[in-house]
Design a protein around this motif. Structure first.
Motif, mmCIF file in Angstrom:
data_model
loop_
_atom_site.group_PDB
_atom_site.id
_atom_site.type_symbol
_atom_site.label_atom_id
_atom_site.label_comp_id
_atom_site.label_asym_id
_atom_site.label_seq_id
_atom_site.Cartn_x
_atom_site.Cartn_y
_atom_site.Cartn_z
ATOM 1 N N LYS A 7 33.098 48.979 41.700
ATOM 2 C CA LYS A 7 32.576 47.650 42.040
ATOM 3 C C LYS A 7 32.663 47.384 43.542
ATOM 4 O O LYS A 7 31.678 46.949 44.158
ATOM 5 C CB LYS A 7 33.344 46.586 41.269
ATOM 6 N N VAL A 8 33.813 47.660 44.153
ATOM 7 C CA VAL A 8 33.956 47.346 45.585
ATOM 8 C C VAL A 8 33.155 48.310 46.451
ATOM 9 O O VAL A 8 32.654 47.933 47.516
ATOM 10 C CB VAL A 8 35.448 47.338 45.998
ATOM 11 N N ALA A 25 29.652 46.940 46.418
ATOM 12 C CA ALA A 25 29.584 45.689 47.180
ATOM 13 C C ALA A 25 29.636 45.932 48.686
ATOM 14 O O ALA A 25 29.044 45.183 49.471
ATOM 15 C CB ALA A 25 30.728 44.763 46.757
ATOM 16 N N ASP A 26 30.331 47.001 49.131
ATOM 17 C CA ASP A 26 30.481 47.286 50.562
ATOM 18 C C ASP A 26 29.680 48.507 51.013
ATOM 19 O O ASP A 26 29.937 49.038 52.097
ATOM 20 C CB ASP A 26 31.970 47.519 50.882
ATOM 21 N N ASP A 36 28.189 44.704 38.599
ATOM 22 C CA ASP A 36 29.060 43.670 39.161
ATOM 23 C C ASP A 36 29.163 43.815 40.676
ATOM 24 O O ASP A 36 29.228 42.813 41.406
ATOM 25 C CB ASP A 36 30.453 43.740 38.531
ATOM 26 N N GLY A 37 29.183 45.052 41.154
ATOM 27 C CA GLY A 37 29.205 45.271 42.595
ATOM 28 C C GLY A 37 27.942 44.767 43.268
ATOM 29 O O GLY A 37 27.993 44.187 44.362
ATOM 30 N N ASP A 43 26.149 42.327 42.112
ATOM 31 C CA ASP A 43 26.293 40.870 42.074
ATOM 32 C C ASP A 43 27.080 40.360 43.272
ATOM 33 O O ASP A 43 26.697 39.386 43.931
ATOM 34 C CB ASP A 43 27.011 40.450 40.787
ATOM 35 N N THR A 44 28.187 41.024 43.568
ATOM 36 C CA THR A 44 29.002 40.632 44.722
ATOM 37 C C THR A 44 28.202 40.746 46.001
ATOM 38 O O THR A 44 28.249 39.853 46.871
ATOM 39 C CB THR A 44 30.264 41.516 44.804
ATOM 40 N N TRP A 45 27.450 41.824 46.136
ATOM 41 C CA TRP A 45 26.620 42.019 47.332
ATOM 42 C C TRP A 45 25.594 40.896 47.466
ATOM 43 O O TRP A 45 25.359 40.369 48.563
ATOM 44 C CB TRP A 45 25.919 43.378 47.244
ATOM 45 N N ARG A 99 25.750 37.820 46.376
ATOM 46 C CA ARG A 99 26.333 36.507 46.641
ATOM 47 C C ARG A 99 26.841 36.358 48.072
ATOM 48 O O ARG A 99 27.006 35.246 48.561
ATOM 49 C CB ARG A 99 27.492 36.247 45.671
ATOM 50 N N ARG A 100 27.071 37.457 48.741
ATOM 51 C CA ARG A 100 27.670 37.381 50.070
ATOM 52 C C ARG A 100 26.687 36.860 51.110
ATOM 53 O O ARG A 100 25.515 37.216 51.123
ATOM 54 C CB ARG A 100 28.155 38.773 50.510
#
Length: 472
Positions: free
Chosen positions: A53-54, A57-58, A83-84, A86-88, A90-91
């Motif tokens: 996930k992280v 996202a990164d 989910d990763g 999704d995080t990307w 939202r940032r």
């Protein structure tokens, strides 16, 4: 005994980082970019959902080839990847000045560093397809943020992962683009297919396979959706039957279905397999094709004389590959096909006229045209009724085709007894003579003579360098 190479220091280091999950996540911002790809692969191997996930996202590169990096993802790992994303999405602040533009879910091998660093585009390139001009109900700031593409291939009925992806993407249609470049539709009720088609953006679909085993009425329901697939390069339609309809209704629907091809300006490859309405409608089909095809494949149908005539009238073709398999051409005038082969003599590379019930006079009509097809690399005349004499003529007329690398010829009709069974000695003798005829005419790369399928086991007798019998 084969000794396995010991792991490299990089591999050992990556394995250690993934095992120490908390430390890796806390220090991810300080890790070199070069570690992200091997970390992703190792996290997938060790089933580390949090790290997956992280990392997503990164992700610091323009393309994340997630489909290739995941060796055998289960639903939990797949969900962690989503989910990763999704995080990307939202940032507002992107660490490292992230350049991520494409998440590729296809299981294709990329040239890693060329793709990840942006020096090579993802193929088929989602970046090269048009952006949607606007989405009703979305504000301008939202539209400006909508630049992440997820590239995938779908096969319906979908598996658990694809079902999860579709449900997930439908809820985020305002912030990403789901780019399905290859869509296969199998046996599924149309209302369920329609639900998926409403989620997909049709302009991104490049390959479409309809293997729905449906009737003409159901196929007609697809027309409004196919007409919007403006970048289709390849279309394959398999097994369409007539159903209980009147002749007037049939003509109306066939016209509607074939007219959709006039809207596909990027179409290059067309395959129709066991599609009953091809008979008596080739003229309309070819007239609806607005751009030159690269390949045309038609299987398991019957041609009328007007169908064959329409090839001679197909003036804008630059065909490279022509496949007719199980297309009944018996008792037809082959002159139109001869004229067509002459018209594509400078472009045609592969020619398959297999199981078309051709006889000696039919092949003799085509021989002058075949000798002009200077770019031919492959020919296949299996399962036609030719004598040894006409096969020798065919070999003579292809003697100047220097690019031929694959040649498949039927065993001459003299090798069959009155019941249709092979006489093994005569098969070997005649085929050896034909091979010797080729040797005297020219060099060859790969050549085979094949009998019709054995009545008992379904396999062929093959003569290449020597005779290979069937399994009986």
């Amino acid at each position: 005994m084969t000794l396995q190479a010991p792991p490299t220091l990089l591999q050992l280091g990556v394995q250690s980082l993934v095992r120490n999950e908390a430390l890796t996540i806390s220090t991810l911002q300080n890790l070199p970019m070069v570690l992200f790809p091997p970390l992703f692969k190792e996290a997938d191997t060790q089933r580390r959902k949090k790290i997956i996930k992280v990392l997503v996202a990164d992700w610091p590169y323009p393309c994340l080839p997630a489909g290739f990096l995941m060796n055998n993802p289960n639903l939990e790992i797949y969900q962690a990847m989503l989910d990763g994303v999704d995080t990307w999405l939202r940032r507002r602040f992107r660490p490292r000045g992230q350049k991520l533009r494409v998440v590729d879910l296809r299981k294709v091998c990329h040239d890693f560093w060329e793709v990840w660093t942006g020096r090579k585009r993802v193929e088929p390139s989602a970046e090269s397809l048009p952006e949607r001009q606007g989405v009703k109900g979305l504000s301008r700031p939202t539209l400006r943020r909508r630049h992440l593409k997820m590239v995938t291939e779908l096969e319906l009925p979908q598996d658990d992962q694809q079902a999860r992806l579709l449900q997930w993407a439908e809820k985020r249609s305002g912030s990403l683009q789901l780019c399905c470049v290859k869509l296969k539709i199998g046996t599924l009720p149309f209302h369920r297919v329609r639900g998926v088609l409403k989620i997909l953006q049709p302009e991104f679909i490049r390959e479409l396979e309809l293997n729905t085993v449906c009737n003409l009425a159901t196929l007609a329901h697809f027309v409004p959706y196919i007409s919007k697939m403006s970048h289709l390069h390849k279309v394959m339609v398999i097994r369409i039957f007539r159903g209980r309809i009147t002749a007037a209704t049939e003509d109306k629907w066939v016209t509607k279905i074939l007219s959709v091809f006039s809207k596909l300006s990027c179409l290059q490859h067309l395959s129709l397999d066991d599609v009953y309405f091809v008979n008596d409608h080739m003229k309309l089909l070819l007239r609806c094709l607005k751009t030159p095809l690269e390949s045309l494949s038609i299987s398991l149908c019957q041609f009328s004389q007007s169908d064959l005539d329409s090839f001679a009238q197909w003036t804008h073709s630059q065909l490279k590959h022509l496949y007719l398999r199980g297309v009944i051409l018996s008792d037809l005038d082959f002159l139109p096909l001869k004229f067509f082969l002459e018209s594509v003599a400078c472009t045609l590379k592969t020619l398959k006229l297999k199981d078309c019930r051709m006889k000696d006079p039919d092949l003799r009509v085509l021989l002058p045209a075949l000798s002009q097809c200077s770019q031919l690399t492959s020919i296949n005349f299996y399962d036609n009724d030719f004598s040894s004499d006409v096969l020798k003529e065919l070999i003579h007329h292809t003697s100047n085709l220097s690019h031929l690398t694959k040649e498949l010829y039927p065993a001459p009709k003299e090798v069959y007894n009155p019941l249709g069974y092979i006489n093994v000695e005569e098969f070997s003798q005649y085929c050896a003579e034909l091979k010797n005829t080729i040797v005297t005419e020219r060099q060859f790369t790969s050549i085979r003579f094949g009998s019709s399928a054995c009545y008992d086991c379904g396999k062929r007798y093959i003569f290449e360098l020597e005779t290979t019998l069937c399994d009986c």
